[in-house]
Motif scaffolding. Structure first.
Motif, PDB file in Angstrom:
ATOM      1  N   MET A   1       0.849  -1.102   0.035  1.00  0.00           N
ATOM      2  CA  MET A   1      -0.152  -0.024   0.189  1.00  0.00           C
ATOM      3  C   MET A   1       0.946   1.258   0.232  1.00  0.00           C
ATOM      4  O   MET A   1       0.549   2.128  -0.616  1.00  0.00           O
ATOM      5  CB  MET A   1      -0.830  -0.116   1.345  1.00  0.00           C
ATOM      6  N   ARG A   2       1.801   1.212   0.695  1.00  0.00           N
ATOM      7  CA  ARG A   2       2.900   2.326   0.810  1.00  0.00           C
ATOM      8  C   ARG A   2       3.435   2.751  -0.564  1.00  0.00           C
ATOM      9  O   ARG A   2       3.511   4.070  -0.969  1.00  0.00           O
ATOM     10  CB  ARG A   2       4.051   2.170   1.649  1.00  0.00           C
ATOM     11  N   THR A   3       3.785   1.797  -1.280  1.00  0.00           N
ATOM     12  CA  THR A   3       4.323   1.926  -2.665  1.00  0.00           C
ATOM     13  C   THR A   3       3.495   2.624  -3.705  1.00  0.00           C
ATOM     14  O   THR A   3       3.908   3.259  -4.624  1.00  0.00           O
ATOM     15  CB  THR A   3       5.112   0.808  -3.299  1.00  0.00           C
ATOM     16  N   VAL A   4       2.108   2.204  -3.559  1.00  0.00           N
ATOM     17  CA  VAL A   4       1.126   2.840  -4.292  1.00  0.00           C
ATOM     18  C   VAL A   4       0.889   4.276  -4.037  1.00  0.00           C
ATOM     19  O   VAL A   4       0.930   5.213  -4.851  1.00  0.00           O
ATOM     20  CB  VAL A   4      -0.086   1.962  -4.424  1.00  0.00           C
ATOM     21  N   THR A   5       1.011   4.649  -2.816  1.00  0.00           N
ATOM     22  CA  THR A   5       0.993   6.044  -2.288  1.00  0.00           C
ATOM     23  C   THR A   5       2.282   6.748  -3.048  1.00  0.00           C
ATOM     24  O   THR A   5       1.928   7.785  -3.377  1.00  0.00           O
ATOM     25  CB  THR A   5       1.140   6.037  -0.795  1.00  0.00           C
ATOM     26  N   LEU A   6       3.422   6.199  -3.031  1.00  0.00           N
ATOM     27  CA  LEU A   6       4.685   6.802  -3.807  1.00  0.00           C
ATOM     28  C   LEU A   6       4.093   7.265  -5.099  1.00  0.00           C
ATOM     29  O   LEU A   6       4.384   8.271  -5.387  1.00  0.00           O
ATOM     30  CB  LEU A   6       5.764   5.986  -3.752  1.00  0.00           C
ATOM     31  N   ALA A   7       3.625   6.506  -5.891  1.00  0.00           N
ATOM     32  CA  ALA A   7       3.523   6.443  -7.377  1.00  0.00           C
ATOM     33  C   ALA A   7       2.608   7.739  -7.353  1.00  0.00           C
ATOM     34  O   ALA A   7       2.591   8.627  -8.216  1.00  0.00           O
ATOM     35  CB  ALA A   7       2.869   5.448  -8.027  1.00  0.00           C
ATOM     36  N   LEU A   8       1.345   7.733  -6.379  1.00  0.00           N
ATOM     37  CA  LEU A   8       0.356   8.710  -6.609  1.00  0.00           C
ATOM     38  C   LEU A   8       1.013  10.107  -6.099  1.00  0.00           C
ATOM     39  O   LEU A   8       0.468  11.232  -6.698  1.00  0.00           O
ATOM     40  CB  LEU A   8      -0.912   8.475  -5.743  1.00  0.00           C
ATOM     41  N   ALA A  72       5.456   1.192  -8.831  1.00  0.00           N
ATOM     42  CA  ALA A  72       5.109   1.295  -7.412  1.00  0.00           C
ATOM     43  C   ALA A  72       3.890   0.392  -7.214  1.00  0.00           C
ATOM     44  O   ALA A  72       2.791   0.608  -7.619  1.00  0.00           O
ATOM     45  CB  ALA A  72       4.897   2.636  -7.000  1.00  0.00           C
ATOM     46  N   GLY A  73       4.399  -1.154  -6.584  1.00  0.00           N
ATOM     47  CA  GLY A  73       3.367  -2.001  -6.411  1.00  0.00           C
ATOM     48  C   GLY A  73       2.791  -2.300  -7.718  1.00  0.00           C
ATOM     49  O   GLY A  73       3.575  -2.452  -8.659  1.00  0.00           O
ATOM     50  N   SER A  74       1.601  -2.393  -7.846  1.00  0.00           N
ATOM     51  CA  SER A  74       0.946  -2.782  -9.519  1.00  0.00           C
ATOM     52  C   SER A  74       0.744  -1.739 -10.272  1.00  0.00           C
ATOM     53  O   SER A  74       0.431  -1.903 -11.386  1.00  0.00           O
ATOM     54  CB  SER A  74      -0.393  -3.482  -9.178  1.00  0.00           C
ATOM     55  N   THR A  75       1.143  -0.207  -9.566  1.00  0.00           N
ATOM     56  CA  THR A  75       1.004   0.791 -10.541  1.00  0.00           C
ATOM     57  C   THR A  75       2.047   1.115 -11.215  1.00  0.00           C
ATOM     58  O   THR A  75       3.413   1.298 -10.771  1.00  0.00           O
ATOM     59  CB  THR A  75       0.425   1.905  -9.559  1.00  0.00           C
ATOM     60  N   LYS A  76       1.993   1.650 -12.507  1.00  0.00           N
ATOM     61  CA  LYS A  76       3.175   2.103 -13.460  1.00  0.00           C
ATOM     62  C   LYS A  76       2.794   3.290 -13.951  1.00  0.00           C
ATOM     63  O   LYS A  76       1.722   3.685 -14.335  1.00  0.00           O
ATOM     64  CB  LYS A  76       3.303   1.104 -14.352  1.00  0.00           C
ATOM     65  N   TYR A  77       3.905   4.289 -13.869  1.00  0.00           N
ATOM     66  CA  TYR A  77       3.690   5.462 -14.499  1.00  0.00           C
ATOM     67  C   TYR A  77       4.896   5.789 -15.693  1.00  0.00           C
ATOM     68  O   TYR A  77       6.010   5.378 -15.237  1.00  0.00           O
ATOM     69  CB  TYR A  77       3.765   6.948 -13.282  1.00  0.00           C
ATOM     70  N   GLY A  78       4.731   6.448 -16.684  1.00  0.00           N
ATOM     71  CA  GLY A  78       5.830   6.765 -17.596  1.00  0.00           C
ATOM     72  C   GLY A  78       6.353   7.795 -16.962  1.00  0.00           C
ATOM     73  O   GLY A  78       5.976   8.507 -16.109  1.00  0.00           O
ATOM     74  N   LEU A  79       7.483   8.325 -17.224  1.00  0.00           N
ATOM     75  CA  LEU A  79       8.309   9.598 -16.935  1.00  0.00           C
ATOM     76  C   LEU A  79       9.208   9.869 -17.877  1.00  0.00           C
ATOM     77  O   LEU A  79       9.575   9.021 -18.900  1.00  0.00           O
ATOM     78  CB  LEU A  79       9.210   9.302 -15.542  1.00  0.00           C
ATOM     79  N   THR A  80       9.703  11.113 -17.967  1.00  0.00           N
ATOM     80  CA  THR A  80      10.588  11.589 -19.155  1.00  0.00           C
ATOM     81  C   THR A  80      11.669  12.137 -18.558  1.00  0.00           C
ATOM     82  O   THR A  80      11.956  13.009 -17.632  1.00  0.00           O
ATOM     83  CB  THR A  80      10.011  12.655 -19.856  1.00  0.00           C
ATOM     84  N   PRO A  99       1.197  12.644 -15.242  1.00  0.00           N
ATOM     85  CA  PRO A  99      -0.030  12.600 -14.353  1.00  0.00           C
ATOM     86  C   PRO A  99      -0.749  11.613 -13.970  1.00  0.00           C
ATOM     87  O   PRO A  99      -1.529  11.432 -12.883  1.00  0.00           O
ATOM     88  CB  PRO A  99      -0.579  14.132 -14.723  1.00  0.00           C
ATOM     89  N   LYS A 100      -0.859  10.662 -15.127  1.00  0.00           N
ATOM     90  CA  LYS A 100      -1.672   9.617 -14.857  1.00  0.00           C
ATOM     91  C   LYS A 100      -1.000   8.275 -15.114  1.00  0.00           C
ATOM     92  O   LYS A 100      -0.008   8.103 -15.837  1.00  0.00           O
ATOM     93  CB  LYS A 100      -2.952   9.637 -16.022  1.00  0.00           C
ATOM     94  N   PRO A 101      -1.292   7.213 -14.478  1.00  0.00           N
ATOM     95  CA  PRO A 101      -0.825   6.002 -14.630  1.00  0.00           C
ATOM     96  C   PRO A 101      -0.792   5.210 -15.959  1.00  0.00           C
ATOM     97  O   PRO A 101      -2.073   5.658 -16.376  1.00  0.00           O
ATOM     98  CB  PRO A 101      -1.446   4.995 -13.344  1.00  0.00           C
ATOM     99  N   SER A 102       0.179   4.608 -16.216  1.00  0.00           N
ATOM    100  CA  SER A 102       0.036   3.743 -17.509  1.00  0.00           C
ATOM    101  C   SER A 102      -0.750   2.639 -17.329  1.00  0.00           C
ATOM    102  O   SER A 102      -1.094   1.862 -18.293  1.00  0.00           O
ATOM    103  CB  SER A 102       1.306   3.496 -18.258  1.00  0.00           C
ATOM    104  N   SER A 103      -0.766   1.879 -16.066  1.00  0.00           N
ATOM    105  CA  SER A 103      -1.569   0.877 -15.775  1.00  0.00           C
ATOM    106  C   SER A 103      -1.693   0.745 -14.320  1.00  0.00           C
ATOM    107  O   SER A 103      -1.277   1.516 -13.482  1.00  0.00           O
ATOM    108  CB  SER A 103      -0.518  -0.322 -16.301  1.00  0.00           C
TER     109      SER A 103
END
Length: 103
Positions: A1-8, A72-80, A99-103
């Motif tokens: 749960m903490r890692t999902v918070t990181l992504a958000l 971060a957990g099961s959530t993924k974000y793109g970054l540049t 700003p939005k997750p890719s998955s």
């Protein structure tokens, strides 16, 4: 749960002042770029992402960009990652998380 918070928390985040040493061939190695991005995220939001994945090394040339992925957990974000400056063997780059997750 903490890692999902990181992504958000880092969605849409722009990190400045990341840096890496440049190899003789004037590239930032894939592993160095990934570690530098993870270090910057940890410093900025207080938690380290599970992983940062970039497709390869990036040329240490001002304006060069590379798309990477933050997990971060099961959530993924793109970054540049964008090279802002190169001074001798030191390259500085900015990182912008989508700003939005890719998955």
């Amino acid at each position: 749960m903490r890692t999902v918070t990181l992504a958000l928390c880092c969605a849409g985040l722009v990190l400045g002042g990341c840096s890496a040493n440049v190899e003789v061939n004037r590239q930032i190695a894939k592993a160095d770029l990934e570690k530098g991005i993870a270090d910057a995220l940890q410093q900025s939001v207080g938690q380290r992402p599970d992983s940062i994945t970039c497709p390869g090394p990036i040329n240490a040339k001002q304006g060069e960009q590379m798309r990477c992925e933050l997990a971060a957990g099961s959530t993924k974000y793109g970054l540049t990652a964008t090279i802002k400056s190169v001074d001798g063997s030191n390259a500085k780059y900015d990182v912008q998380v989508d700003p939005k997750p890719s998955s």
